[in-house]
Design a protein around this motif. Structure first.
Motif, PDB file in Angstrom:
ATOM      1  N   ALA A 153       0.832  -1.208   0.000  1.00 18.57           N
ATOM      2  CA  ALA A 153       0.000   0.000   0.000  1.00 18.57           C
ATOM      3  C   ALA A 153       0.866   1.258   0.000  1.00 18.57           C
ATOM      4  N   ALA A 154       1.952   1.248   0.770  1.00 20.76           N
ATOM      5  CA  ALA A 154       2.842   2.413   0.807  1.00 20.76           C
ATOM      6  C   ALA A 154       3.509   2.628  -0.545  1.00 20.76           C
ATOM      7  N   ALA A 155       3.942   1.545  -1.185  1.00 19.77           N
ATOM      8  CA  ALA A 155       4.564   1.661  -2.507  1.00 19.77           C
ATOM      9  C   ALA A 155       3.577   2.252  -3.518  1.00 19.77           C
ATOM     10  N   GLU A 156       2.334   1.822  -3.456  1.00 26.70           N
ATOM     11  CA  GLU A 156       1.301   2.382  -4.341  1.00 26.70           C
ATOM     12  C   GLU A 156       1.136   3.876  -4.089  1.00 26.70           C
TER      13      GLU A 156
ATOM     14  N   ALA B 132       4.434   2.026  -8.416  1.00 32.60           N
ATOM     15  CA  ALA B 132       3.908   1.041  -9.362  1.00 32.60           C
ATOM     16  C   ALA B 132       3.791   1.619 -10.770  1.00 32.60           C
ATOM     17  N   ASP B 133       4.004   2.909 -10.901  1.00 32.71           N
ATOM     18  CA  ASP B 133       3.875   3.575 -12.193  1.00 32.71           C
ATOM     19  C   ASP B 133       5.247   3.906 -12.774  1.00 32.71           C
ATOM     20  N   PRO B 134       5.328   4.022 -14.101  1.00 32.82           N
ATOM     21  CA  PRO B 134       6.616   4.343 -14.733  1.00 32.82           C
ATOM     22  C   PRO B 134       7.231   5.638 -14.208  1.00 32.82           C
ATOM     23  N   ASP B 135       6.400   6.644 -13.961  1.00 26.06           N
ATOM     24  CA  ASP B 135       6.883   7.918 -13.425  1.00 26.06           C
ATOM     25  C   ASP B 135       6.141   8.205 -12.120  1.00 26.06           C
ATOM     26  N   PRO B 136       6.766   7.875 -10.980  1.00 32.09           N
ATOM     27  CA  PRO B 136       6.085   8.072  -9.700  1.00 32.09           C
ATOM     28  C   PRO B 136       5.582   9.502  -9.480  1.00 32.09           C
ATOM     29  N   ASP B 137       6.312  10.497 -10.014  1.00 36.68           N
ATOM     30  CA  ASP B 137       5.899  11.890  -9.813  1.00 36.68           C
ATOM     31  C   ASP B 137       4.577  12.207 -10.508  1.00 36.68           C
ATOM     32  N   GLU B 138       4.237  11.445 -11.532  1.00 36.08           N
ATOM     33  CA  GLU B 138       3.004  11.677 -12.290  1.00 36.08           C
ATOM     34  C   GLU B 138       1.905  10.672 -11.960  1.00 36.08           C
TER      35      GLU B 138
END
Length: 118
Positions: A36-39, A44-50
């Motif tokens: 849950a924290a990683a999500e 889990a996305d290619p660009d965590p900032d987006e």
């Protein structure tokens, strides 16, 4: 709806909580908090900032809960302790790297339980 307790066929797929060793319960809870924290960090996305799922406030809460669980349970976790601690530290570092204004060392999520993570 039928009562699962009244249907013996459905109870074949469910383990009685008293049959599950405590280390497994703790480990499962830790893995759920880590996931849950990683999500919430957007990992889990290619660009965590987006990432549309990114929510650092929620991530902070989950990481702090994970740190408390791992720290309080370390003596019972045996060989599971090391990987759980490493995962926790990775999340703490990812939080620091993803923060626009990083916390001071020792003030990040869960660091009151684990000590500073650099």
């Amino acid at each position: 709806m039928s009562d699962p307790a009244a249907d013996p066929a459905s109870s074949d797929n469910v383990r009685d909580l008293s049959d599950i060793p405590s280390v497994e319960v703790i480990s499962r809870a830790a893995v759920m908090l880590m996931s849950a924290a990683a999500e919430r960090l957007g990992l889990a996305d290619p660009d965590p900032d987006e990432s549309p799922r990114r929510d650092l406030d929620e991530a902070r809460r989950l990481i702090t809960a994970l740190a408390g669980l791992v720290t309080a349970s370390v003596e019972y976790l045996g060989p599971h302790a090391g990987p759980l601690r490493e995962g926790l530290q990775s999340l703490q570092r990812a939080f620091r790297e993803g923060s626009a204004f990083p916390d001071e060392p020792g003030a990040g999520p869960g660091e009151k339980y684990t000590g500073p993570v650099y």
